[in-house]
Design an enzyme around this catalytic site. Structure first.
Site, PDB file in Angstrom:
ATOM      1  CD  GLN A 156      45.595  31.547  42.741  1.00 24.98           C
ATOM      2  OE1 GLN A 156      46.198  30.559  43.131  1.00 24.98           O
ATOM      3  NE2 GLN A 156      44.293  31.513  42.513  1.00 24.98           N
ATOM      4  CB  CYS A 178      36.716  33.126  37.819  1.00 27.00           C
ATOM      5  SG  CYS A 178      37.575  32.829  39.342  1.00 27.00           S
ATOM      6  CB  ALA A 228      40.583  32.999  54.265  1.00 30.80           C
ATOM      7  N   GLY A 238      38.673  38.052  47.779  1.00 34.38           N
ATOM      8  CA  GLY A 238      39.596  38.729  46.886  1.00 34.38           C
ATOM      9  C   GLY A 238      38.894  39.628  45.875  1.00 34.38           C
ATOM     10  CB  THR A 239      35.794  39.203  43.894  1.00 34.74           C
ATOM     11  OG1 THR A 239      36.222  37.947  43.368  1.00 34.74           O
ATOM     12  CG2 THR A 239      35.030  39.972  42.841  1.00 34.74           C
ATOM     13  CB  THR A 280      26.837  41.834  60.330  1.00 37.84           C
ATOM     14  OG1 THR A 280      25.717  42.702  60.519  1.00 37.84           O
ATOM     15  CG2 THR A 280      27.084  41.025  61.591  1.00 37.84           C
TER      16      THR A 280
HETATM   17  N1  PLP Z   1      42.447  37.337  42.362  1.00 37.38           N
HETATM   18  C1  PLP Z   1      43.027  36.171  41.993  1.00 37.38           C
HETATM   19  C2  PLP Z   1      44.421  36.202  41.431  1.00 37.38           C
HETATM   20  C3  PLP Z   1      42.341  34.966  42.132  1.00 37.38           C
HETATM   21  O1  PLP Z   1      42.922  33.827  41.747  1.00 37.38           O
HETATM   22  C4  PLP Z   1      41.018  34.989  42.642  1.00 37.38           C
HETATM   23  C5  PLP Z   1      40.224  33.743  42.741  1.00 37.38           C
HETATM   24  O2  PLP Z   1      40.403  32.799  42.013  1.00 37.38           O
HETATM   25  C6  PLP Z   1      40.476  36.222  43.037  1.00 37.38           C
HETATM   26  C7  PLP Z   1      41.203  37.368  42.864  1.00 37.38           C
HETATM   27  C8  PLP Z   1      39.105  36.296  43.611  1.00 37.38           C
HETATM   28  O3  PLP Z   1      39.128  35.906  44.949  1.00 37.38           O
HETATM   29  P1  PLP Z   1      37.785  35.429  45.691  1.00 37.38           P
HETATM   30  O4  PLP Z   1      37.481  34.077  45.170  1.00 37.38           O
HETATM   31  O5  PLP Z   1      38.164  35.408  47.143  1.00 37.38           O
HETATM   32  O6  PLP Z   1      36.739  36.434  45.401  1.00 37.38           O
END
Ligand code: PLP
Length: 394
Positions: free
Chosen positions: A179, A325, A200, A71-72, A237
């Site tokens: 989420q 985080c 995922a 997600g990041t 990759t």
């Molecule tokens: N966005 C939201 C709303 C999240 O809750 C999170 C992770 O906690 C992320 C982004 C980041 O996702 P990832 O952990 O896959 O990098």
């Protein structure tokens, strides 16, 4: 000691059925998806099948799914890619104050590069105002990004309405659905979403794999340059076992969504009602009804969230204070502050997020432990003693 895991918004354990699907791609079928021999072709076939499956499950086309490391990266890509693609047309972005750090810290970077951000307020339940969204649009607005559901307090945003407003003004609409995916029905076409990030490991899939959905026809700059992977848009990759696990996890999550949602909601509602009845001076953060089924976020007056977290951990119960985080920082949650929760109360907040493997016994045990913990910590709290009149102000 029996350990209880109530931190599913931070991450979920891998579903064993998903692991089974992934295993061959770590071992016998470990080809590079870009190789032309048998092993490469088999890997690519698995990636293509996974992409098709994921696209179908969210109402997209396979050509609109780009795999990322999570997600990041997808959040970064949406923002930085839009800045690169539309920066000449306009420099104004609109996002909410309660986005994940992946969005907010990227926005801070882009501000240093001359982009301007409007950060939408939220009300006391963590809800944006679509009126404020529309009022914030300027002739040079090139991006609107509102998270689908908040990771700390679970509030679900009016995404369809926000996307309609963006479309009316011809502005690309992005949502961070990290989420929400796997828990709420999401059809990108029906909701009018142009870009969406998802990951995922939030729905019993593997860590380190996610995706950015980008509607066909929308231009976006590249984030990671390299080889020709992901139709030259994202080098590196391909994480074949991850991609296979991602699709398998999403397939299971969608097939079992209704059942899991009902089950987890029952656990959560029992937890909320017992906490509110049995523990004084607590406040449920977030929207009462428009909230993620798994989420219960509480502020406990007169005590520090961290003290509760460590006490529960000693009792074998895993929870989170603020988002995983941002924990490690002593700053109070930016989400709670944006909702108008005062700083002291924001410091006393704990997030409990339930999952499909939890039981009602675990919920009841946790409330019992929580009651004891809160009572013990409050006994040591001078503020609480003051409230109770045990220490007289002079
Ligand atoms: N966005 C939201 C709303 C999240 O809750 C999170 C992770 O906690 C992320 C982004 C980041 O996702 P990832 O952990 O896959 O990098």
């Amino acid at each position: 000691m029996n350990r209880i895991y109530f931190d599913h918004a931070a991450t979920t354990p891998l579903d064993k059925r998903v692991l089974e699907k992934m295993t061959p791609y770590f071992c016998e079928m470990a080809g590079n998806a870009n190789s032309q021999h048998y092993f490469g072709r088999e890997a690519m076939k698995a990636v293509d099948e996974a992409r098709d499956k994921i696209a179908t499950l969210i109402g997209a086309k396979p050509s609109e799914i780009y795999f990322t490391s999570g997600g990041t990266e997808a959040d970064n890509w949406a923002l930085r890619g839009a800045a690169a693609a539309y920066g000449k047309k306009g420099k104004h972005f609109i996002i909410s104050k309660i986005e994940h750090a992946a969005m907010l810290s990227t926005a801070a970077d882009l501000e240093k590069q001359g982009f301007e951000f409007t950060y939408l307020d939220v009300d006391e339940r963590g809800m944006i105002s679509t009126k404020q969204l529309e009022k914030s649009i300027r002739p040079d607005t090139v991006f609107i990004g509102i998270m689908f559901a908040n990771n700390e307090v679970g509030t679900i945003q009016p995404i369809q309405k926000a996307a309609e407003i963006a479309k009316k003004h011809g502005i690309p609409f992005f949502t961070d659905a990290v989420q929400a995916m796997g828990t709420l029905e999401i059809n990108v076409k029906e909701l009018g979403i142009d870009m969406m990030s998802f990951s995922a490991h939030k729905f019993y899939g593997p860590k380190g794999i996610g995706a950015l959905y980008v509607r066909n026809g929308l231009t976006l700059g590249r984030l990671i340059t390299g080889g020709h992977q992901e139709r030259t848009k994202r080098g590196g990759t391909t994480n074949v076992p991850g991609v296979v696990g991602f699709a398998a996890a999403l397939e299971i999550a969608c097939a079992e969504m209704e059942e899991n949602r009902k089950y987890v909601t029952r656990l959560r509602d029992k937890f909320i009602s017992r906490v509110e009845k049995e523990i004084p001076y607590v406040k449920l953060n977030g929207h009462r009804t428009k909230r993620l089924p798994a989420n219960a976020d509480f502020s406990f007056e007169y005590i520090e969230g961290e003290s509760i977290l460590f006490s529960l951990d000693l009792a074998g119960i895993a929870v989170s204070s603020g988002s995983a985080c941002s924990s490690g920082s002593l700053e109070p949650s930016h989400v709670l502050l944006a909702m108008g929760v005062d700083e002291a109360l924001a410091h006393g907040s704990i997030r409990f997020t339930f999952g499909k493997h939890n039981t009602m016994d675990e919920v009841n045990y946790t409330v019992d432990k929580l009651k004891e913990t809160v009572a013990r910590l409050r006994k040591m709290s001078p503020l609480f003693a003051e409230l109770k009149g045990e220490i007289k102000n002079v």
